[in-house]
Design a protein around this motif. Structure first.
Motif, PDB file in Angstrom:
ATOM      1  N   VAL B 118     -34.664 -44.631  37.356  1.00  0.00           N
ATOM      2  CA  VAL B 118     -35.803 -45.213  36.635  1.00  0.00           C
ATOM      3  C   VAL B 118     -35.332 -45.834  35.323  1.00  0.00           C
ATOM      4  O   VAL B 118     -35.641 -46.987  35.018  1.00  0.00           O
ATOM      5  N   VAL B 119     -34.548 -45.064  34.573  1.00  0.00           N
ATOM      6  CA  VAL B 119     -34.108 -45.544  33.256  1.00  0.00           C
ATOM      7  C   VAL B 119     -33.238 -46.801  33.397  1.00  0.00           C
ATOM      8  O   VAL B 119     -33.441 -47.800  32.700  1.00  0.00           O
ATOM      9  N   SER B 120     -32.292 -46.779  34.327  1.00  0.00           N
ATOM     10  CA  SER B 120     -31.435 -47.963  34.519  1.00  0.00           C
ATOM     11  C   SER B 120     -32.258 -49.173  34.941  1.00  0.00           C
ATOM     12  O   SER B 120     -31.990 -50.303  34.511  1.00  0.00           O
ATOM     13  N   SER B 121     -33.253 -48.951  35.797  1.00  0.00           N
ATOM     14  CA  SER B 121     -34.055 -50.069  36.297  1.00  0.00           C
ATOM     15  C   SER B 121     -34.963 -50.638  35.214  1.00  0.00           C
ATOM     16  O   SER B 121     -35.160 -51.858  35.130  1.00  0.00           O
ATOM     17  N   VAL B 122     -35.516 -49.733  34.396  1.00  0.00           N
ATOM     18  CA  VAL B 122     -36.356 -50.217  33.299  1.00  0.00           C
ATOM     19  C   VAL B 122     -35.519 -51.079  32.351  1.00  0.00           C
ATOM     20  O   VAL B 122     -35.946 -52.153  31.918  1.00  0.00           O
ATOM     21  N   ALA B 123     -34.298 -50.625  32.075  1.00  0.00           N
ATOM     22  CA  ALA B 123     -33.417 -51.413  31.203  1.00  0.00           C
ATOM     23  C   ALA B 123     -33.136 -52.775  31.823  1.00  0.00           C
ATOM     24  O   ALA B 123     -33.151 -53.800  31.129  1.00  0.00           O
ATOM     25  N   LEU B 124     -32.917 -52.790  33.120  1.00  0.00           N
ATOM     26  CA  LEU B 124     -32.680 -54.075  33.796  1.00  0.00           C
ATOM     27  C   LEU B 124     -33.872 -55.002  33.629  1.00  0.00           C
ATOM     28  O   LEU B 124     -33.723 -56.169  33.244  1.00  0.00           O
ATOM     29  N   LEU B 125     -35.066 -54.469  33.921  1.00  0.00           N
ATOM     30  CA  LEU B 125     -36.247 -55.348  33.897  1.00  0.00           C
ATOM     31  C   LEU B 125     -36.573 -55.835  32.490  1.00  0.00           C
ATOM     32  O   LEU B 125     -37.145 -56.907  32.320  1.00  0.00           O
ATOM     33  N   ARG B 126     -36.205 -55.037  31.478  1.00  0.00           N
ATOM     34  CA  ARG B 126     -36.422 -55.513  30.110  1.00  0.00           C
ATOM     35  C   ARG B 126     -35.491 -56.681  29.814  1.00  0.00           C
ATOM     36  O   ARG B 126     -35.875 -57.653  29.171  1.00  0.00           O
ATOM     37  N   ALA B 127     -34.271 -56.592  30.303  1.00  0.00           N
ATOM     38  CA  ALA B 127     -33.294 -57.662  30.024  1.00  0.00           C
ATOM     39  C   ALA B 127     -33.492 -58.846  30.956  1.00  0.00           C
ATOM     40  O   ALA B 127     -33.196 -59.988  30.613  1.00  0.00           O
ATOM     41  N   ASN B 128     -33.954 -58.556  32.152  1.00  0.00           N
ATOM     42  CA  ASN B 128     -34.040 -59.578  33.193  1.00  0.00           C
ATOM     43  C   ASN B 128     -35.278 -59.305  34.042  1.00  0.00           C
ATOM     44  O   ASN B 128     -35.201 -58.605  35.046  1.00  0.00           O
TER      45      ASN B 128
END
Ligand code: FES
Ligand code: FES
Lengths: 783, 162
Positions: B118-128
């Motif tokens: 979840v945390v890695s994916s949220v970081a991804l979606l914030r950046a991209n």
């Protein structure tokens, strides 16, 4: 009303209810938000940390264990050894003890344990313990262990051969003489390990009555009760096992491990709750891994493409102690003898003690091993016959309603549909059409190939224990909440949700009104454990029966209230209504009415299911061990770099006969997770073991596939509506990972012309095989 | 070396941890990792221990907005920095779109890897906010999952981006 003893199998009329719906797991939101409580999250007031000192010598007599300095360290509450805390023999082979007193037989052997106020202190105490050993000659190769004069692992056993499985049907010996084509080869299968993301854990606490509660990641709570009782001499009735949310297990939890009784001994010694949590390194060397296998196999066919005979001879390394993993040859022989129609078959497996780490059960229970060598040879036979591998498989496929010579009673069977679907979706026709396709890649040194392999699995339980049963109760409270208490265990696979769906459907209630309790032996009825892909089938049938019983009680009372016969009623949306005239009473009101009257009662239904199967005959190994069989075919497309040997799986189609998908989303999930283990088994995973020591006990060096290593998986569920399964469902937990390695090996052959018979098929090994130009022809025997 | 460690064990350092927007003044043992501190001191059990060596991603948190394995970070190095754990991704009790999608698409089995994913994916979606499949796989490549084959996780993250 339906037959009172059996749920509908889905082939007849079906209410458009909750069966077959892609509903999320009941605990998914808790897990997504970090609220689920796993073993490592459980703490008790005053809890101490336990740590174990392992031998780290493979075979030795223990001369002395000096614990004096460790005992004096501030914060240490107890130091125990085999001398001051002997324990009793336990385990499948009754050959293990919690702490070892006189002798160690592998590097994992537990020599001493400490309980301390925190982890640092416990670790420091371990360093202060001095053990003197008198080293003994050790043996690490199971073949060498069988030779006269080899070091003996257990002196009270007649030899290092724990047991031999010897199965045959037809006349395998002569069948090879009368065959038209024969292929033969040696296969070499590695140690691999479960790698559940949560490591194993045990927390033990005694109450003031002296009764023991154990929190555990076990898959066999009731057998653990018995095993702990055996190891510790505590009556089973004074042991309660609680399973918190379990972060994966995959067979790891199928046996009791020494660290579990040791945790209890530490709790006894200190009078405090004690927890032992494995570190990842411990998880790598102290779990019972899938055993390595040394295999000599041959297969034969007739010119017309009839599969004719198979013979497999295996040596299996049990390591220093016998676990339930020693029983995996029962499953392996099933693949050899009954995957496809096989007129003649022979299977011999020796389970051997060595000074290696103890091996055990892992998802598939022998089947990933046997399916690899069996299905690679199916491909070799097809090639030698000049027949298309798909056509060859279809011609010999198992069919519905036939009994195999081994005595497996196959009822529902979608193997042909699985093969056809997988082949078609991977684009098999183009394989046959042209050779050019192998070179249709972006780079000149990369080849393309496709391959297929199939699987046969138990899908209706597996009677490897005297009972294959499971109990269930369904309680309805006065607010209309329906609580299923099931003996079965949730280890992440989603069975809890499938069981709730079965109960909701059986009773006609909303899924959101169903709670499942499955985590406490003092509450739940008996179950043999979560293994053999059995839970949806066995626990599902039990839950269905309990739900029917509860429903009957409710309808009987509602019938009185509404003055009609129970047959005239149905349960609707939180109501009970008369089918004809629509008169109704609230569902919860019926329960309240039962409570609030003279001579009142409550609503609780019970159900027990033990499938109509047999233990195999102890001499011939024949018999129907499962009430249903699952099938599958996987087809893959790979790219092989001819310069590095590196294999990339581009696409994978997994078509599996699941009987009926209670929850298609998690059926697919089971298969996809299985595929991932299969891809790891095929290409990257191997515990490197030298002199009984694991050289790569980290995720950096033991390569579990990452999201980048995994292909896109297309899962196809074939529904054959099994006559015995709940709503037609069959077990699906293990078969996703079973045929994958063979399918990939066959695709590598298609791309490169080389046969790999050793797993994992690392770039190095593939390249070596390419360079050697090693083709299957080299190791075939002409008839 | 050992004496040094023992001396350090007795020392306590005052730090300020800002976790999920809340400030915590702590006296910590300087050898403690951020993971241990989150789990043991702050009782945030959603961040999981899978390997303790930076290889599995179960312990991933956002550190100043970037995903980081909290088992490799010393709590002492986080003084004053903003930390977000899986528990902190709910807004007014509403789960994040990634959490909802993982639930709805079957991306969760045993769930032990889930907080890290979840945390890695949220970081991804914030950046991209609009990643393709390859970018999603890349973003979660450090998060091992043993249960799902990643198929439904990838589908869920792509669905959450929509
Ligand atoms: S626990 Fe931190 S990466 Fe595994
Ligand atoms: S869901 Fe179990 S590890 Fe990912």
């Amino acid at each position: 009303m339906s037959d009172a003893t059996k749920p509908p199998n889905g082939s007849g009329s079906q209410s458009p209810g909750i069966i077959g719906k892609r509903v999320p797991k009941l605990d998914a939101l808790d897990k997504a938000t970090g609220r689920a409580q796993y073993g490592h999250d459980v703490t008790l007031p005053g809890m101490l940390v336990g740590k174990i000192l392992y031998a780290n010598v493979p075979h030795a007599r223990i001369v002395s264990v000096d614990i004096a300095r460790a005992q004096k360290l501030r914060g240490v509450r107890a130091v125990i050894t085999g001398a001051n805390n002997p324990g009793r023999k336990f385990g499948y082979g009754t050959d293990n003890t919690p702490l070892k007193g006189d002798k160690v037989r592998c590097r994992r052997d537990e020599v001493a344990a400490v309980a301390a106020v925190d982890e640092d202190t416990a670790n420091e105490a371990l360093e202060l313990i001095r053990v003197e050993y008198d080293e003994l000659p050790a043996v690490f190769d199971p073949r060498a262990a069988l030779v006269e004069g080899a070091p003996k692992i257990h002196h009270d056993k007649p030899s290092n051969l724990f047991t031999r499985y010897d199965y045959s049907h037809g006349d395998a010996e002569r069948a090879f003489d009368s065959a038209d084509v024969v292929v033969e080869g040696d296969f070499d299968l590695p140690y691999v390990t479960h790698s559940a993301m949560e490591t194993a854990f045990c927390l033990a606490a005694f109450d003031l009555q002296g009764h023991l509660t154990v929190w555990s990641t076990t898959q066999i709570p009731f057998l653990l009760q018995r095993d702990l009782s055996e190891a510790l001499g505590i009556p089973g009735r004074e042991i309660r096992v609680i399973q918190p949310t379990i972060g994966g297990s995959f067979g790891r939890g199928l046996d009791v491990y020494p660290f579990e009784p040791i945790t209890v001994q530490l709790a006894q010694a200190t009078g405090k709750p004690v927890r032992i949590s494995f570190s990842r390194t411990e998880e790598f060397f102290a779990s019972a891994h899938r055993q390595p296998a040394i295999v000599r196999m041959r297969s034969a066919a007739r010119h017309d493409g009839t599969l004719w005979a198979r013979e497999a001879r295996l040596v299996l390394d049990a390591g220093a102690y016998i676990s339930w993993g020693a029983v995996t040859p029962l499953v392996m022989m099933e693949t050899v003898a009954s995957l496809y129609r096989v007129p003649h078959a022979k299977f011999v497996a020796d389970v051997v003690y060595t000074n290696n780490l103890p091996t055990g059960a892992m998802r598939g229970y022998g089947n990933p091993q046997s399916t690899f060598f069996t299905e690679v040879q199916m491909d070799e036979l097809a090639e030698k016959l000049g027949m298309d591998p798909v056509e060859f498989r279809l011609k010999n496929a198992n069919q519905p309603n036939e009994e195999t010579p081994q005595g497996l009673k196959i009822t529902s069977c979608g193997l042909r549909e699985c093969i056809t679907e997988a082949a078609q979706r991977i684009g098999w026709e183009s394989r046959a059409a042209t050779d050019e396709r192998r070179f249709e890649t972006d780079e000149p040194h990369v080849r393309r190939g496709v391959g297929i392999a199939c699987t046969l699995n138990v899908g209706g339980g597996a009677r490897i224990y005297r009972s294959d049963g499971c109990g269930a109760t369904v309680k309805v409270d006065d607010f209309g909440r329906v609580t299923l208490v099931t003996g079965s265990t949730e280890i992440g696979q989603g069975s809890e949700t499938a069981l709730a769906q079965i109960v909701a459907e059986a009773m006609g209630v909303r899924l959101e009104d169903v709670t499942v309790i499955n985590s406490d032996t003092s509450v739940k009825p008996w179950d043999v454990g979560v293994h053999a892909s059995r839970t949806t089938f066995i626990a599902g049938n039990a839950a269905w029966r309990a739900a029917q019983d509860a429903k009957r009680q409710i309808l009987a009372h509602a019938a009185q209230m509404l003055n009609v016969s129970a047959d005239a009623l149905e349960i609707g949306d939180r109501i009970v209504r008369v089918k004809d005239d629509g008169r109704q009473v609230a569902f919860d009101k019926v329960v309240r009415a039962l409570h609030y009257r003279e001579g009142g009662t409550f609503v609780i239904g019970t159900g027990w299911y033990d499938p109509p199967t047999q233990l195999v005959d102890k001499d011939t190994y024949k018999g129907n061990i499962s009430a249903a069989f699952g099938f599958g075919a996987q087809a893959v497309e790979v790219l092989v770099d001819m310069e590095t040997g590196k294999v990339r799986v581009l696409r994978l189609v997994a078509a599996h006969d699941v009987g009926r998908a209670i929850n298609p989303m998690y059926c697919e999930g089971q298969i996809e997770g299985g595929v991932q283990m299969g891809v790891g088994y095929a290409l990257t995973e191997e515990l490197l073991v030298r002199d009984g020591q694991i050289l790569n006990p980290t995720f950096l060096d033991y390569r579990v596939p990452t999201a980048l290593d995994m292909p896109e998986i297309e899962t196809v569920l074939i529904e054959t509506a099994d006559p015995e399964g709940p709503f037609g469902a069959k077990g699906v937990g293990e078969m996703g990972g079973t045929p994958t390695a063979a399918a990939i090996a066959n695709a590598i052959f298609d791309a490169t012309g080389v046969r790999l018979r050793r797993l994992p098929m690392t770039g190095e090994r593939v390249l070596a095989a390419i360079i050697k130009g090693e083709s299957n022809a080299a190791s075939q025997t002409e008839p | 070396m050992r004496d040094n460690l023992l001396r350090m064990a007795k020392m306590r350092f005052p730090i300020l941890l800002v976790v999920n927007g809340e400030e915590h003044e702590l006296e910590i043992d300087p050898r403690r990792t951020l993971l241990q501190t989150l789990r043991e001191e702050l009782e945030l059990g959603g961040t999981h221990l899978g390997c303790d060596s930076g290889d599995c991603g179960a312990c991933t948190v956002l550190l100043d907005g970037e995903p980081a394995p909290s088992c490799l970070v010393l709590a002492a190095d986080c003084d004053g920095r903003a930390i977000v754990t899986v528990e902190g991704l709910l807004q007014n009790g509403e789960p994040h779109a990634v959490q909802k999608a993982l639930v709805a698409q079957g991306g969760i089995q045993c769930g032990y890897c889930t907080p890290g994913i979840v945390v890695s994916s949220v970081a991804l979606l914030r950046a991209n906010p609009n990643p393709n499949e390859a970018e999603v796989r890349e973003a979660i490549a450090g998060n091992l999952c043993r249960c799902t084959g990643y198929q439904k996780i990838v589908e869920a993250v792509l669905a959450a981006a929509k």
